[in-house]
Scaffold this active site. Structure first.
Site, short mmCIF file in Angstrom:
data_model
loop_
_atom_site.label_atom_id
_atom_site.label_comp_id
_atom_site.label_asym_id
_atom_site.label_seq_id
_atom_site.Cartn_x
_atom_site.Cartn_y
_atom_site.Cartn_z
N ARG A 5 -4.66 10.06 4.40
CA ARG A 5 -3.43 10.82 4.03
C ARG A 5 -2.20 10.45 2.50
NH1 ARG A 5 -1.20 14.10 7.71
NH2 ARG A 5 1.29 14.49 6.85
N ARG A 36 -8.12 0.35 5.74
CA ARG A 36 -7.27 0.95 4.89
C ARG A 36 -6.44 0.20 4.17
NH1 ARG A 36 -5.35 5.19 8.03
NH2 ARG A 36 -4.65 5.57 6.31
N ARG A 53 1.74 15.43 11.60
CA ARG A 53 2.31 15.32 10.78
C ARG A 53 1.89 16.97 10.00
NH1 ARG A 53 0.11 9.20 8.64
NH2 ARG A 53 -1.87 10.01 9.74
N LYS A 64 0.98 -0.57 -0.30
CA LYS A 64 0.05 0.10 -0.20
C LYS A 64 1.17 0.96 0.00
CE LYS A 64 -1.24 2.27 3.34
NZ LYS A 64 -1.90 3.39 4.50
N ASN A 65 1.92 1.52 0.86
CA ASN A 65 2.35 2.46 0.99
C ASN A 65 3.80 2.81 -0.26
OD1 ASN A 65 1.27 3.29 3.42
ND2 ASN A 65 3.13 1.98 4.42
N VAL A 94 8.63 8.07 15.81
CA VAL A 94 8.28 8.92 15.39
C VAL A 94 7.02 9.47 15.46
CG1 VAL A 94 7.49 8.46 12.87
CG2 VAL A 94 9.52 7.15 13.92
N CYS A 103 -4.78 8.23 9.68
CA CYS A 103 -4.98 7.95 11.30
C CYS A 103 -4.27 8.93 11.75
CB CYS A 103 -4.15 6.75 11.82
SG CYS A 103 -4.88 5.47 10.68
N ASP A 138 5.28 1.67 11.19
CA ASP A 138 3.79 0.73 11.76
C ASP A 138 3.85 -1.19 12.05
OD1 ASP A 138 3.40 3.61 10.32
OD2 ASP A 138 3.14 1.84 8.01
#
Length: 455
Positions: A118, A434, A147, A45-46, A361, A142, A339
């Site tokens: 996002r 998601r 951010r 996904k990323n 993070v 989320c 993550d």
């Protein structure tokens, strides 16, 4: 050059399918369970979201393979592209997406779709460099901490843009009235999103751009490879500096999305928390070296077969053996992935010893702690650090009614439910959908007693 992974690729053009908006649902898990079998890992996904945004830079069509099409984040991104005027065709079965952005004329995507993911914010870079202007709503996603978009604003300014926030949107345009120009910019923090967005913006800027202290994540490397396949000149991906020579024209290309390292890491942790033995493919073990090293110390046996298959065994070597806990501190790649912090914390609740989880993070990525405590976990939090105490044998977990507050925190509850005695019910699973494609179905294939119910 097309980079191949072990996935099924069919070259005929895909057919269009329409995705229905999911209704609120609940996962019910009866545990404890033992998992076994082989698991297919979905495309990342990323990687997919910035790759889809990058098609806005290209003339003609781009064909992406192995895209996780059954994710709400992916579908929100496709809706964003369509709202700009792109033609998008999806074949859900094969994971192929064909995108043609020749008809794109709008520089402002649908605000409602932007609120859903996002990842939608990636489009601001391609729009700004292609059209010289962009108006993009601030991103959703989320609520795991600040951010801020100030990195983007300062980065765009270094490329000759005027950028400002107004009425919940970012307004940006080329200061010279023509287009972006090459520049030099140092990121205060190696943000993956800012690195990828500025990389795309610089690809069609006039001149040479140097970006320093950039993210080194595998997803950054994949985006650079795709852009170079499209005719861009991006050098240094995977290091802390990027040099980008702007081009006035990029063309569509074909690319295979790599396997999702976060999904793979999650299922590795699922095997560990249930003290099971499973295998999975395709997987790139080097992308998860930090997690694998920790689990080997804990007592797991992890073996690589061929080039893309991994077997994970957490079955105790002797009756009465208990898994040893470990400390983690999240950080940019190649550090421990933020993550994977929530599902790793779920595992640590079942391990012996007192173990520290430090989140460096996102300062609000501890929402899952309260829910894990409902299952019987012994966790104390101070700021962004948690002390997870498992005693001599690890905490005994018991089923309860839980609520997922975010994507990765939600999947930590699923893993805990697999190890808990009795029935665990998890609401708010839209967050999980998601980022995890068919999570419940994949767990069922491994033998888990997990059901999806419509409330």
């Amino acid at each position: 050059m097309l980079k191949l992974y072990t996935v099924s690729v069919s070259l005929p053009l895909p057919q269009t399918h329409k995705i229905n908006t999911p209704k609120p649902q609940t996962l019910t898990i009866t545990g404890p369970t033992t998992l076994s079998g082989h698991l297919p890992i979905s495309g990342s996904k990323n990687s997919s979201l910035p790759l889809l945004a990058a098609t806005l830079l290209c003339s003609n069509s781009s064909l992406l393979h192995n895209v996780p099409t059954n994710l709400t984040d992916t579908n929100a991104m496709l809706s964003i592209l369509r709202s700009l005027g792109a033609k998008v065709e999806v074949d859900i079965g094969s994971g192929q997406i064909l995108v043609n952005t020749d008809s794109v004329r709008s520089v402002e995507p649908c605000l409602e779709e932007m609120k859903k993911t996002r990842g939608g914010f990636f489009v601001i870079g391609p729009l700004l460099t292609r059209f010289g202007e962009a108006v993009v709503g601030l991103p959703g996603g989320c609520d795991i901490g600040e951010r801020p978009v100030d990195l983007y604003i300062r980065g765009f300014r270094a490329l000759g843009a005027v950028a400002e926030l107004r009425d919940g949107k970012m307004f940006a345009h080329a200061a010279n009235g023509r287009g972006l120009v090459g520049g030099t910019f140092h990121l205060d923090f190696p943000s993956v999103g800012a690195t990828e967005t500025l990389m795309m913006a610089a690809c069609m800027a006039d001149g040479v751009t140097m970006l320093s202290n950039v993210a080194k994540e595998p997803e950054v490397i994949d985006l650079a490879r795709f852009l170079n396949d499209c005719g861009a000149c991006v050098y240094g991906a995977g290091t802390d500096k990027l040099l980008i020579k702007g081009k006035c024209h990029l063309h569509g290309s074909e690319y295979v999305v790599p396997p999702d390292r976060i999904e793979a890491g999650t299922f590795i942790l699922a095997a560990a928390i249930t003290r099971s033995c499973i295998s999975m493919s395709p997987i790139i073990p080097s992308h998860l070296a930090c997690l694998i090293d920790k689990l080997k110390i804990a007592g797991c046996r992890i073996t690589q077969f061929d080039h893309d298959t991994l077997e994970v065994s957490a079955i105790p070597a002797n009756v009465g053996d208990h898994m040893q806990g470990f400390d983690i501190k999240t950080g940019p790649f190649p550090g421990f992935p933020t993550d994977l912090q929530p599902p790793t914390m779920a595992l640590l609740t079942t391990c012996r010893g007192s173990n520290i989880v430090e989140e460096s993070v996102f300062e609000k990525r501890m929402s899952h702690v309260r829910e894990l405590q409902k299952l019987g976990a012994d966790i104390r939090v101070c700021g962004s650090t948690a002390l997870v105490s498992g005693g001599e044998k690890g905490s005994a977990l018991y089923g309860s009614r839980l609520v997922a507050a975010d994507l990765r925190g939600g999947v930590s509850l699923v893993l805990a439910g697999l190890a808990a005695e009795g029935t665990t019910e998890i609401d708010g699973i839209a967050h999980i959908d998601r980022g995890y494609e068919n999570l419940d179905t994949k767990l069922q294939l491994l033998g888990a007693d997990i059901k999806r119910l419509i409330r």
